[in-house]
Design an enzyme around this catalytic site. Structure first.
Site, short mmCIF file in Angstrom:
data_model
loop_
_atom_site.label_atom_id
_atom_site.label_comp_id
_atom_site.label_asym_id
_atom_site.label_seq_id
_atom_site.Cartn_x
_atom_site.Cartn_y
_atom_site.Cartn_z
N LYS A 111 0.86 -1.18 0.00
CA LYS A 111 0.00 0.00 0.00
C LYS A 111 0.90 1.23 0.00
CE LYS A 111 -2.38 1.35 3.91
NZ LYS A 111 -1.82 2.70 4.16
N GLU A 180 -8.98 7.60 4.20
CA GLU A 180 -8.69 8.04 5.57
C GLU A 180 -9.19 9.46 5.80
OE1 GLU A 180 -4.83 7.18 7.14
OE2 GLU A 180 -5.19 8.38 8.94
O1 KIV Z 1 -0.29 2.85 8.69
C1 KIV Z 1 -1.46 2.52 8.94
O2 KIV Z 1 -1.76 1.92 9.98
C2 KIV Z 1 -2.47 2.85 7.96
C3 KIV Z 1 -3.90 2.71 8.38
C4 KIV Z 1 -4.24 3.86 9.25
C5 KIV Z 1 -4.81 2.61 7.22
O3 KIV Z 1 -2.16 3.24 6.88
#
Ligand code: KIV
Length: 262
Positions: A111, A180
């Site tokens: 991600k 988010e």
């Molecule tokens: O780093 C993280 O925990 C995240 C979540 C808040 C989606 O990106």
């Protein structure tokens, strides 16, 4: 059966809600998996909730690899996604190289934060065979520039930008997208508009799934001011109480007491 990025994508079409949580080590990944969570994220929130940094911008690739390896040792049935940290995906070349490092550490997808601005990098990652999860709305890696964690989508240009970023991630081939701190009506609009699942955090109830930072859910970090999550457990207080009780049990023992050898 093992959960893949394709399984997560298909959950939207079946109308199944997606419950996602973060893990940064073996025991938490194993517990979440045993509880049936289908998507576990080794988030760069690691920086704040484990490493004691003020935000995520000091998290390195080495940190992410170390914690991804630990979580991967749980061999979860869940899809294990790892975050590309701050400034690790500035170009298509660095995005591919660093995504490959996270996959070698045991991640099954990566991600990264951003929409249109990272579309080239997203396409490059996916072309190299690595499933990609998007992240738009408030981007914690930009917290310094933005001077805080602010809700997105209140103004029309922000709404338009969120729709365009979501479209760009779909077009690039992302299998899901985290929203988010997006206003609930805009999160709902994005969710209805795109064919891939939206996974919300502080984005209202109408996303296809929800994700939380697990220590927030468990009330382990009472010193953080959380607006979008009500802890379901007061783990911090329970841990303090158990530790105090254990310490007291030593103090109460008579120093002359004879303890039988085992
Ligand atoms: O780093 C993280 O925990 C995240 C979540 C808040 C989606 O990106």
């Amino acid at each position: 059966m093992k959960i893949t990025a394709e399984t997560i994508r298909a959950m939207k079409a079946r109308g199944e809600r997606i419950a996602a949580l973060t893990a940064y080590d073996f025991p938490m990944a194993r517990l979440l998996d045993e509880a049936g969570i289908p998507l576990i994220l080794v988030g760069d929130s690691l920086g704040m909730v484990v490493l004691g940094y003020p935000d995520t911008t000091q998290v390195t690739m080495a940190d992410m690899e170390h914690h991804t390896r630990a979580a991967a040792r749980a061999k979860p049935r869940a899809l294990l996604v790892a975050d590309l940290p701050y400034q690790s995906y500035q170009s298509a070349e660095s995005a591919i190289a660093n995504a490959k490092r996270l996959m070698a550490a045991g991640a099954e997808a990566v991600k990264a934060e951003g929409g249109r601005i990272i579309a080239n990098q997203v396409r490059a990652i996916i072309r190299s065979g690595i499933p990609f999860c998007g992240h738009i709305g408030m981007l914690p890696q930009n917290v310094r520039e933005e001077g805080g964690y602010h809700l997105k989508g209140k103004k029309e240009p922000e709404r338009q930008a969120l729709l365009a970023d979501a479209d760009a991630l779909v077009e690039a081939g992302a299998f899901a997208v985290v929203l988010e701190l997006v206003t609930p009506p805009v999160a709902k609009e994005v969710t209805r508009r795109i064919p891939i699942p939206t996974i919300g955090i502080g984005a209202g109830p109408d996303c296809d799934g929800q994700i939380l930072v697990t220590p927030d859910l468990l009330g382990m970090l009472p010193w953080f001011d959380l607006k979008h999550v009500k802890p379901r457990l007061n783990a911090a207080e329970q841990m303090r109480a158990v530790v105090r009780e254990w310490k007291k049990s030593f103090a109460l023992r008579n120093p002359d007491e004879k303890v039988d050898a085992p």
